[in-house]
Write a protein that holds these residues in place. Structure first.
Motif, mmCIF file in Angstrom:
data_model
loop_
_atom_site.group_PDB
_atom_site.id
_atom_site.type_symbol
_atom_site.label_atom_id
_atom_site.label_comp_id
_atom_site.label_asym_id
_atom_site.label_seq_id
_atom_site.Cartn_x
_atom_site.Cartn_y
_atom_site.Cartn_z
ATOM 1 N N SER A 172 -8.671 -4.326 34.132
ATOM 2 C CA SER A 172 -8.290 -4.965 32.874
ATOM 3 C C SER A 172 -6.802 -4.770 32.592
ATOM 4 N N VAL A 173 -6.262 -3.571 32.877
ATOM 5 C CA VAL A 173 -4.832 -3.316 32.701
ATOM 6 C C VAL A 173 -4.008 -4.244 33.594
ATOM 7 N N THR A 174 -4.429 -4.374 34.841
ATOM 8 C CA THR A 174 -3.724 -5.249 35.786
ATOM 9 C C THR A 174 -3.738 -6.697 35.302
ATOM 10 N N THR A 175 -4.891 -7.160 34.836
ATOM 11 C CA THR A 175 -5.011 -8.537 34.345
ATOM 12 C C THR A 175 -4.111 -8.780 33.141
ATOM 13 N N THR A 199 -9.906 1.585 23.297
ATOM 14 C CA THR A 199 -8.745 2.313 22.783
ATOM 15 C C THR A 199 -7.974 2.989 23.911
ATOM 16 N N ILE A 200 -8.684 3.551 24.874
ATOM 17 C CA ILE A 200 -8.033 4.209 26.012
ATOM 18 C C ILE A 200 -7.199 3.212 26.804
ATOM 19 N N VAL A 201 -7.721 2.009 27.014
ATOM 20 C CA VAL A 201 -6.962 0.979 27.730
ATOM 21 C C VAL A 201 -5.683 0.644 26.958
ATOM 22 N N GLY A 202 -5.801 0.517 25.639
ATOM 23 C CA GLY A 202 -4.636 0.206 24.827
ATOM 24 C C GLY A 202 -3.571 1.289 24.884
ATOM 25 N N ILE A 203 -3.992 2.546 24.762
ATOM 26 C CA ILE A 203 -3.045 3.664 24.793
ATOM 27 C C ILE A 203 -2.417 3.793 26.189
ATOM 28 N N TYR A 204 -3.219 3.606 27.229
ATOM 29 C CA TYR A 204 -2.711 3.654 28.605
ATOM 30 C C TYR A 204 -1.611 2.603 28.792
ATOM 31 N N LEU A 205 -1.865 1.396 28.291
ATOM 32 C CA LEU A 205 -0.882 0.319 28.408
ATOM 33 C C LEU A 205 0.409 0.640 27.669
ATOM 34 N N MET A 206 0.277 1.211 26.465
ATOM 35 C CA MET A 206 1.456 1.581 25.695
ATOM 36 C C MET A 206 2.341 2.541 26.488
ATOM 37 N N ASP A 224 -2.028 -0.073 45.126
ATOM 38 C CA ASP A 224 -2.449 -0.501 43.795
ATOM 39 C C ASP A 224 -1.448 -0.066 42.731
ATOM 40 N N THR A 225 -0.972 1.182 42.856
ATOM 41 C CA THR A 225 0.005 1.688 41.893
ATOM 42 C C THR A 225 1.328 0.948 42.021
ATOM 43 N N LEU A 226 1.743 0.685 43.260
ATOM 44 C CA LEU A 226 2.988 -0.063 43.473
ATOM 45 C C LEU A 226 2.896 -1.451 42.849
ATOM 46 N N TYR A 227 1.729 -2.086 42.963
ATOM 47 C CA TYR A 227 1.560 -3.421 42.378
ATOM 48 C C TYR A 227 1.624 -3.351 40.856
ATOM 49 N N LEU A 228 0.987 -2.323 40.281
ATOM 50 C CA LEU A 228 1.010 -2.147 38.832
ATOM 51 C C LEU A 228 2.449 -1.963 38.340
ATOM 52 N N LEU A 229 3.209 -1.132 39.040
ATOM 53 C CA LEU A 229 4.589 -0.877 38.644
ATOM 54 C C LEU A 229 5.472 -2.111 38.860
ATOM 55 N N ALA A 360 -7.149 -19.791 26.450
ATOM 56 C CA ALA A 360 -7.848 -20.051 27.709
ATOM 57 C C ALA A 360 -7.609 -18.931 28.718
ATOM 58 N N ASN A 361 -8.688 -18.481 29.331
ATOM 59 C CA ASN A 361 -8.641 -17.452 30.388
ATOM 60 C C ASN A 361 -8.002 -16.143 29.936
ATOM 61 N N SER A 362 -8.122 -15.859 28.629
ATOM 62 C CA SER A 362 -7.523 -14.627 28.109
ATOM 63 C C SER A 362 -8.565 -13.691 27.507
ATOM 64 N N LEU A 363 -9.784 -13.755 27.998
ATOM 65 C CA LEU A 363 -10.847 -12.848 27.566
ATOM 66 C C LEU A 363 -11.148 -11.861 28.680
ATOM 67 N N ILE A 364 -11.024 -10.578 28.372
ATOM 68 C CA ILE A 364 -11.340 -9.507 29.316
ATOM 69 C C ILE A 364 -12.484 -8.704 28.707
ATOM 70 N N GLU A 365 -13.551 -8.507 29.450
ATOM 71 C CA GLU A 365 -14.715 -7.800 28.911
ATOM 72 C C GLU A 365 -14.886 -6.449 29.588
ATOM 73 N N LEU A 366 -15.076 -5.410 28.759
ATOM 74 C CA LEU A 366 -15.401 -4.067 29.239
ATOM 75 C C LEU A 366 -16.879 -3.824 28.993
ATOM 76 N N LYS A 367 -17.611 -3.460 30.018
ATOM 77 C CA LYS A 367 -19.065 -3.335 29.901
ATOM 78 C C LYS A 367 -19.584 -1.923 30.162
ATOM 79 N N SER A 368 -18.850 -1.134 30.947
ATOM 80 C CA SER A 368 -19.333 0.211 31.298
ATOM 81 C C SER A 368 -19.244 1.134 30.094
#
Length: 568
Positions: A172-175, A199-206, A224-229, A360-368
């Motif tokens: 979700s962070v990558t998307t 909330t964790i995803v939001g704080i991680y992104l910040m 994966d980390t290199l791509y994120l950076l 459009a295409n801006s919905l990300i769902e967290l299910k776990s």
């Protein structure tokens, strides 16, 4: 292959962190000279900063750190080595050290948070025990100060930007970053039920977006980390020095997150704001936590300030906090769960649905399920229980990791909860708003059940962690957004059951949240709010939920689906 790990099967060795010490490290430690994967901690007691890392080539990595502007200012290195370490174990120990160092608050961490992903590997549980021993040894060497059990209950741990993300969260962070890089103005929805880690995803992104990526320049990073950076770099090339803020509608949770952000390098209390604080210029990105609690002009406590903000931003009195956010930002990340809307002042779901259709295409769902140890099955069961969708006498499948019981005796429930508080902490009594809050103005009790006299929460900010929290009853407004270990939930007289219609019913006259029913004419809408309140309360407990029910008919109904507590 090892079946057990000796608790002392590791060494922690202290060295000066300078070029002269590197040869000494090689001479004194066989595992360093043989390129064995190891973990290290750099600290400075002058600037009270630290850095945690791992490598199979420690000396080379430390040489690189000595050329780094920020890391070279640290002057001690603690080397953690063991013949039982493998690469997966050292990566896991490094990840745990980072998040617990952050929660410990002794040092501010120089680490960025990119690449902290949760992974399974052979004998992970054994190495988890080794980590506890490592932490204990670091305490004796006065590198760390607090016990693991205490840190686990702290807000600094629960809301840490250094949490290891699950594969779903990392995706979700990558998307989100890809959307920010490839589009100019948009609304992105991160949707998920309680406990899915929004909330964790939001704080991680910040933290990720506000960290100087030069901190990673002397590290060996995976793809994966290199791509994120690379995504972060591309976004900052597109928007140099982006203006970001985390918007938190709920005062109590906002105050808590301000305190957490204040202790994190690169972040600060100024990064956490309320909806009424966004008039100061345009934001590149606003992250809106608990977006379902954004307000409109209906049943609010301060109409004047709401109207003043509308005038300032050019809206008439129908303008909402959602309108303010859309006007004052180019990109919005809405962390959203419509099933946690609990008052008529909340922005209606239909408004969010309309905005979502435009995105459009801006919905990300967290299910776990990341909070409740009983998992998604428990969340689904509670939802179907309160919606009347369970089969007759369908019981929740007994879960060895989770305690879910119905109590006939409130004193007994409080007694069991007290034992949990003494053992695990963060065990709290909560209730629906079925009693007026009279102790706020008078020295009297608010709630009386079975001869027990109780009071609502005496404080509204950070009640969960307040001194007398265990002896009080928390309402939805002081518990929503927080984690508990065990939750006691009292169903009050505003909620009942009709055995003829076979459905839960609401008794409006017994519901005392004045702003929670102001202007609500449709009984089904009020019912939805009250059911959402009880669902949200029942989703707080990590390890267990205990239930007591005032209404006899409702108790009969729920008693067919939740096992009664039978222990002495």
């Amino acid at each position: 292959m090892i079946e057990t790990i000796d608790a002392f099967d590791f060494e922690i060795t202290e060295f000066d962190f300078d070029s002269f010490a590197l040869s000494e490290i090689t001479k004194r430690n066989l595992y360093v000279s043989d390129l064995w994967p190891s973990v290290y901690i750099l600290i400075s007691n002058e600037v009270m900063e630290a850095y945690v890392g791992e490598s199979a080539n420690i000396v080379n990595r430390l040489k690189n750190h000595l050329t780094h502007i920020a890391k070279s200012k640290l002057n001690k290195v603690f080397l953690i080595t063991s013949p039982s370490f493998n690469k997966s174990a050292t990566l896991d120990i490094e990840s745990n050290l980072i998040k617990y160092f952050d929660a410990d608050e002794r040092y501010k961490l120089l680490n960025g948070n990119a690449g902290l992903a949760s992974q399974n590997y052979y004998q992970k549980s054994l190495y988890g025990k080794v980590f506890i021993d490592i932490w204990g040894r670091l305490q004796t060497q006065q590198v760390t100060k607090a016990e693991i059990s205490k840190l686990n209950n702290s807000d600094y741990f629960k809301y840490s930007p250094y949490k290891s993300l699950t594969a779903e969260q990392l995706e979700s962070v990558t998307t989100i970053l890809e959307l920010l890089v490839n589009r100019d103005k948009q609304s992105i929805f991160i949707k998920g039920s309680a406990g899915t880690g929004k909330t964790i995803v939001g704080i991680y992104l910040m933290k990720l977006l506000l960290t100087d990526i030069s901190i990673y320049e002397d590290e060996n990073l995976d793809e994966d980390t290199l791509y994120l950076l690379e995504l972060v770099k591309r976004y900052k090339q597109k928007v140099p020095n982006p203006k970001l803020a985390l918007v938190v509608p709920m005062t109590s949770l906002r105050d808590t997150l301000k305190k957490v952000f204040k202790g994190i390098k690169g972040l600060g209390a100024k990064n956490v704001i309320g909806p009424s604080q966004i008039s100061d210029g345009n934001y590149d990105v606003l992250l809106i936590d608990e977006a379902h609690r954004l307000k409109r002009r209906k049943g609010i406590t301060n109409y004047r300030s709401h109207d003043d903000m509308n005038r300032l931003l050019g809206f008439d009195e129908e303008g909402t906090e959602l309108d303010w956010i859309l006007k004052q930002s180019d990109n919005q990340l809405f962390f959203y769960d419509p099933l946690q809307s609990i008052r008529p002042s909340d922005i209606p779901k239909e408004r969010f649905d309309s905005l979502l259709r435009q995105s459009a295409n801006s919905l990300i769902e967290l299910k776990s399920q990341m909070r409740v140890l009983a998992g998604v099955d428990y969340i689904d069961f509670v939802d179907r229980l309160l919606e009347g969708k369970l089969k007759e006498k369908e019981l929740f499948v007994k879960n060895s990791q989770y305690q879910f019981y119905l109590f006939d005796d409130l004193a007994q429930m409080i007694g069991v909860l007290r034992k949990k508080e003494e053992k695990d902490g963060l065990s709290r009594l909560t209730a629906g708003f079925a009693w007026p809050w009279e102790s706020r103005a008078k020295d009297i009790h608010d709630i009386e059940i079975q001869g027990l006299k109780l009071n609502w929460n005496r404080v509204t900010s950070n009640w969960i962690n307040s001194e007398n929290a265990f002896s009080e009853v928390g309402c939805i407004h002081t518990t929503q957004g927080y984690d508990l270990n065990y939750t006691g939930v009292i169903f009050g007289g505003e909620i009942s059951y009709d055995p003829v219609k076979k459905e839960i019913i609401i008794k409006k006259e017994n519901y005392f949240d004045r702003n929670g029913k102001a202007g609500v004419e449709d009984p089904e809408i009020l019912k939805e709010y009250i059911l959402n309140i009880y669902k949200t309360l029942m989703y707080r407990g990590i390890k267990g939920t205990y239930v007591y029910i005032v209404d006899k008919e409702l108790r009969k109904y729920i008693g067919n689906h939740i096992m009664e507590y039978k222990y002495a």
